[in-house]
Write a protein that holds these residues in place. Structure first.
Motif, PDB file in Angstrom:
ATOM      1  N   SER A 114       0.977  -1.127  -0.265  1.00 45.79           N
ATOM      2  CA  SER A 114      -0.118   0.081   0.011  1.00 45.79           C
ATOM      3  C   SER A 114       1.013   1.588   0.358  1.00 45.79           C
ATOM      4  N   GLU A 115       1.819   1.366   1.032  1.00 37.61           N
ATOM      5  CA  GLU A 115       2.997   2.061   0.838  1.00 37.61           C
ATOM      6  C   GLU A 115       3.393   2.390  -0.425  1.00 37.61           C
ATOM      7  N   LYS A 116       3.905   1.664  -1.496  1.00 33.81           N
ATOM      8  CA  LYS A 116       4.726   1.424  -2.461  1.00 33.81           C
ATOM      9  C   LYS A 116       3.140   1.990  -3.783  1.00 33.81           C
ATOM     10  N   SER A 117       1.557   1.883  -3.636  1.00 32.00           N
ATOM     11  CA  SER A 117       1.046   2.456  -4.004  1.00 32.00           C
ATOM     12  C   SER A 117       1.113   3.823  -3.920  1.00 32.00           C
ATOM     13  N   THR A 118       0.994   4.028  -2.462  1.00 35.44           N
ATOM     14  CA  THR A 118       0.713   6.085  -2.217  1.00 35.44           C
ATOM     15  C   THR A 118       1.882   6.211  -3.209  1.00 35.44           C
ATOM     16  N   VAL A 119       3.011   5.962  -3.208  1.00 28.86           N
ATOM     17  CA  VAL A 119       4.455   7.014  -3.489  1.00 28.86           C
ATOM     18  C   VAL A 119       4.098   6.806  -4.931  1.00 28.86           C
ATOM     19  N   SER A 120       4.095   5.704  -5.879  1.00 24.59           N
ATOM     20  CA  SER A 120       4.261   5.619  -7.037  1.00 24.59           C
ATOM     21  C   SER A 120       3.194   6.828  -7.815  1.00 24.59           C
ATOM     22  N   ALA A 121       2.044   6.565  -6.647  1.00 23.41           N
ATOM     23  CA  ALA A 121       1.343   7.866  -7.184  1.00 23.41           C
ATOM     24  C   ALA A 121       1.037   8.496  -7.398  1.00 23.41           C
ATOM     25  N   THR A 122       1.912   9.867  -6.301  1.00 23.94           N
ATOM     26  CA  THR A 122       1.832  10.681  -5.966  1.00 23.94           C
ATOM     27  C   THR A 122       3.697  10.795  -6.728  1.00 23.94           C
ATOM     28  N   THR A 123       4.338  10.447  -7.015  1.00 24.75           N
ATOM     29  CA  THR A 123       5.531  10.595  -7.853  1.00 24.75           C
ATOM     30  C   THR A 123       6.010   9.570  -9.439  1.00 24.75           C
ATOM     31  N   PRO A 124       5.171  10.748 -10.150  1.00 26.31           N
ATOM     32  CA  PRO A 124       5.088  10.053 -11.384  1.00 26.31           C
ATOM     33  C   PRO A 124       6.663   9.651 -11.812  1.00 26.31           C
ATOM     34  N   GLY A 125       7.393  10.911 -11.940  1.00 28.52           N
ATOM     35  CA  GLY A 125       9.189  10.524 -11.707  1.00 28.52           C
ATOM     36  C   GLY A 125       9.596   9.662 -11.515  1.00 28.52           C
ATOM     37  N   ILE A 126       9.361   8.735 -10.620  1.00 30.63           N
ATOM     38  CA  ILE A 126      10.118   7.776  -9.833  1.00 30.63           C
ATOM     39  C   ILE A 126      10.319   6.593 -11.081  1.00 30.63           C
ATOM     40  N   ASN A 127      11.269   5.383 -10.629  1.00 32.10           N
ATOM     41  CA  ASN A 127      11.468   4.014 -10.827  1.00 32.10           C
ATOM     42  C   ASN A 127      10.265   3.280 -10.650  1.00 32.10           C
ATOM     43  N   ALA A 128       8.990   2.666 -11.431  1.00 34.22           N
ATOM     44  CA  ALA A 128       8.838   1.795 -10.195  1.00 34.22           C
ATOM     45  C   ALA A 128       9.628   0.681  -9.687  1.00 34.22           C
ATOM     46  N   GLY A 129       8.414   0.723  -8.783  1.00 32.29           N
ATOM     47  CA  GLY A 129       8.859  -0.206  -6.961  1.00 32.29           C
ATOM     48  C   GLY A 129       9.762   0.858  -6.356  1.00 32.29           C
ATOM     49  N   LYS A 130      10.377   1.837  -6.330  1.00 36.64           N
ATOM     50  CA  LYS A 130      11.133   2.055  -6.086  1.00 36.64           C
ATOM     51  C   LYS A 130      10.289   3.327  -4.323  1.00 36.64           C
ATOM     52  N   THR A 131      10.627   3.447  -3.322  1.00 39.15           N
ATOM     53  CA  THR A 131       9.351   3.457  -2.937  1.00 39.15           C
ATOM     54  C   THR A 131      10.593   4.605  -1.398  1.00 39.15           C
ATOM     55  N   ASN A 132       9.892   5.045  -0.534  1.00 38.27           N
ATOM     56  CA  ASN A 132      10.371   6.123   0.321  1.00 38.27           C
ATOM     57  C   ASN A 132      10.673   5.521   1.746  1.00 38.27           C
ATOM     58  N   LEU A 133       9.923   4.319   1.276  1.00 34.95           N
ATOM     59  CA  LEU A 133      10.260   3.298   2.361  1.00 34.95           C
ATOM     60  C   LEU A 133      11.372   2.531   1.910  1.00 34.95           C
ATOM     61  N   ASP A 134      11.755   2.527   0.771  1.00 38.84           N
ATOM     62  CA  ASP A 134      12.741   1.245   0.911  1.00 38.84           C
ATOM     63  C   ASP A 134      13.816   1.142   1.592  1.00 38.84           C
ATOM     64  N   GLY A 135      14.129  -0.068   2.476  1.00 41.12           N
ATOM     65  CA  GLY A 135      15.397  -0.323   3.931  1.00 41.12           C
ATOM     66  C   GLY A 135      14.796   0.151   5.186  1.00 41.12           C
ATOM     67  N   VAL A 136      13.777   0.316   5.258  1.00 46.60           N
ATOM     68  CA  VAL A 136      13.183   1.419   6.559  1.00 46.60           C
ATOM     69  C   VAL A 136      12.090   0.108   6.862  1.00 46.60           C
ATOM     70  N   SER A 137      12.694  -0.373   7.844  1.00 48.24           N
ATOM     71  CA  SER A 137      11.988  -2.145   8.842  1.00 48.24           C
ATOM     72  C   SER A 137      11.183  -1.293   9.733  1.00 48.24           C
ATOM     73  N   ILE A 138      10.907  -1.868  10.692  1.00 51.36           N
ATOM     74  CA  ILE A 138      10.136  -1.496  11.649  1.00 51.36           C
ATOM     75  C   ILE A 138      11.087  -1.540  13.283  1.00 51.36           C
ATOM     76  N   GLY A 139      12.454  -2.294  12.817  1.00 49.93           N
ATOM     77  CA  GLY A 139      13.163  -2.567  13.444  1.00 49.93           C
ATOM     78  C   GLY A 139      14.223  -1.726  13.744  1.00 49.93           C
ATOM     79  N   LEU A 140      14.681  -0.286  12.223  1.00 52.04           N
ATOM     80  CA  LEU A 140      15.202   0.600  12.170  1.00 52.04           C
ATOM     81  C   LEU A 140      14.772   1.495  13.113  1.00 52.04           C
ATOM     82  N   LEU A 141      12.857   1.471  12.827  1.00 58.18           N
ATOM     83  CA  LEU A 141      12.726   2.909  13.854  1.00 58.18           C
ATOM     84  C   LEU A 141      13.107   2.689  14.606  1.00 58.18           C
ATOM     85  N   GLN A 142      12.691   1.397  15.292  1.00 60.80           N
ATOM     86  CA  GLN A 142      12.478   1.339  16.809  1.00 60.80           C
ATOM     87  C   GLN A 142      13.998   1.629  17.305  1.00 60.80           C
TER      88      GLN A 142
END
Length: 433
Positions: free
Chosen positions: A306-334
């Motif tokens: 769902s997050e990926k969908s949102t990002v690509s929906a609002t960022t037409p200029g970026i590659n498909a599959g690339k999101t702003n949450l790539d590499g961000v895990s719950i453990g990392l946030l914690q």
DNA sequence: TAATGGTGGAAATCCAGTCC
DNA sequence: GGACTGGATTTCCACCATTA
């Protein structure tokens, strides 16, 4: 060695001097280590009002007193003239004498005067003091536990003051943002906010409480206003717009205030759906975007997809599959946001848990409800909540570094919109500092 | 600009030891 | 025995830097 305590006749005694002399004259001195005394005295000094030259003098005396003299049967006395202390501290003997008096009255030292006032220690063959006149650390041995408690209380008080200072800033910013969002009819809240901030004779902690109450009052006013507006709409425009309460705010229909917003980041979304339903479903928007959100409402709430969908929906200029949450895990946030979790008493154990904490995080950084809702609409609530956590963590760690956490958050959302937000790098940076 | 706190100098006191 | 010495203290006053 005699345990009687002597004060020279030339000395003008005060209650503090007498109290220290009394302790120094007792026989059952607790046996403590010099190292413990040094640590405790250095911690408690600010609480006792000891600083500057007096602290320098104390430091020299602690360096000179012998560890063995703290053993049972001995007396921890330092024999050094005022002149020598004056030389060490680059002060006059007059100042040194004042400092020593301060230390005695604080219950750290006791005067142990010879008949002439001279300070000296005669030691036996084994190095034990046979005659010792000078400055006696015995009162500290008795007061050590009290000093520890005093130091702890002082540090607790400091922490409370810091938390109150942060709360004052946080609530003030939240009130200002709210006023900016709601318009001049709420200006009175800003005036009252300033009045509380500048009020004399009020403790910082009380000031924080007053500002918190004022902020809640302002939110309540917003809530009431929207209730009125909704009832008007029902009578005049019934059926035009469906309004659904927001689960992420305690004042669900406050987002109708977006009409009044002044923030540029928030205004750019005015053409989009303007109701709580859009917010609730934002992270489930399809890449095509722009359609009626209600038609997209039933997607499963899979986090990453769902997050990926949102990002690509609002960022037409970026590659498909690339999101702003790539590499961000719950453990990392914690790991990265330990300070903010402690501050708000939450645990970022899952994405829903972070979303649940979003309201606290929003208030913490002084972001307006509308500003947060706008971010959720644009980037989904997971990314918005993660950004909130990062900004709050940075602001807590170094309040000077971020002058406007709300602005910092909006900038992050903007960068996410452009596909330039690398949240995982920021989080790794926080973990490693 | 006034108030405050830290500092230093001068003069005086106390008292045991030392010198003549 | 009296004068002097030395170390520590006191009060009084003035200066200076910081703060409200």
């Amino acid at each position: 060695m005699s345990s009687s305590q002597q004060i020279a006749s030339f000395r003008k005694v005060s209650a503090g001097i007498l109290a220290s002399a009394h302790l120094a004259g007792l026989d059952d001195r607790p046996v403590v280590a010099k190292r413990d005394i040094s640590l405790v005295l250095k911690r408690v000094s600010p609480a006792l009002g000891i600083d500057g030259t007096t602290y320098h003098v104390l430091d020299i005396l602690l360096g000179l007193v012998q560890s063995d003299d703290f053993q049972a049967g001995r007396r921890p006395v330092v024999a050094i003239s005022n002149q020598r202390l004056a030389d060490y501290t680059q002060r006059s003997t007059r100042t040194v004498a004042r400092c020593l008096k301060k230390l005695v009255e604080a219950g750290i030292l006791a005067y142990r005067d010879s008949s002439t006032g001279r300070r000296f220690v005669y030691r036996g063959h084994a190095g034990e003091p046979e005659q010792a006149f000078g400055l006696d650390f015995t009162p500290t041995c008795f007061n050590l536990e009290a000093f520890k408690e005093q130091a702890d209380a002082f540090q607790r008080r400091l922490r409370q003051q810091q938390a109150a200072k942060r709360a004052v800033i946080r609530h003030s910013r939240a009130i200002v943002d709210l006023v900016n969002a709601m318009g001049p009819e709420f200006a009175d809240f800003e005036t009252r906010c300033e009045e509380i901030r500048l009020r004399e004779g009020v403790e910082l902690i009380d000031r924080a409480e007053l500002l918190k109450a004022l902020y809640l009052e302002a939110l309540e006013a917003v809530h009431e206003m929207h209730k009125d507006q909704n009832s008007n709409e029902k009578t005049t425009c019934e059926g035009d717009i469906s309004v659904i309460p927001l689960p992420i705010t305690s004042h669900p229909d406050s987002l109708t205030c977006k009409k009044e917003r002044t923030c540029s980041n928030e205004q750019e979304n005015k053409s989009k759906s303007d109701n709580g339903y859009a917010v609730e479903m934002a992270f489930e928007k399809k890449p095509s975007g722009g359609g009626n959100p209600s038609q997209q409402a039933n997607k499963p709430a899979d986090t990453s997809r769902s997050e990926k969908s949102t990002v690509s929906a609002t960022t037409p200029g970026i590659n498909a599959g690339k999101t702003n949450l790539d590499g961000v895990s719950i453990g990392l946030l914690q790991s990265a946001c330990s300070t903010v979790q402690a501050e708000i008493g939450a645990s970022f154990s899952s994405w829903p848990a972070i979303c649940d904490a979003a309201e606290d995080l929003r208030v913490l950084i002084g972001l307006s409800p509308a500003g947060y809702l706008s971010a959720v609409e644009r980037q989904g609530r997971y990314l918005a909540a993660a950004c909130l956590a990062v900004v709050a963590e940075k602001a807590l760690r170094d309040p000077e570094q971020i002058s406007s956490p709300g602005g910092y958050f909006r900038a992050m959302i903007d960068r996410a919109g452009e596909g330039k937000l690398h949240l995982y790098k920021t989080l790794h940076g926080l973990v490693n500092t």
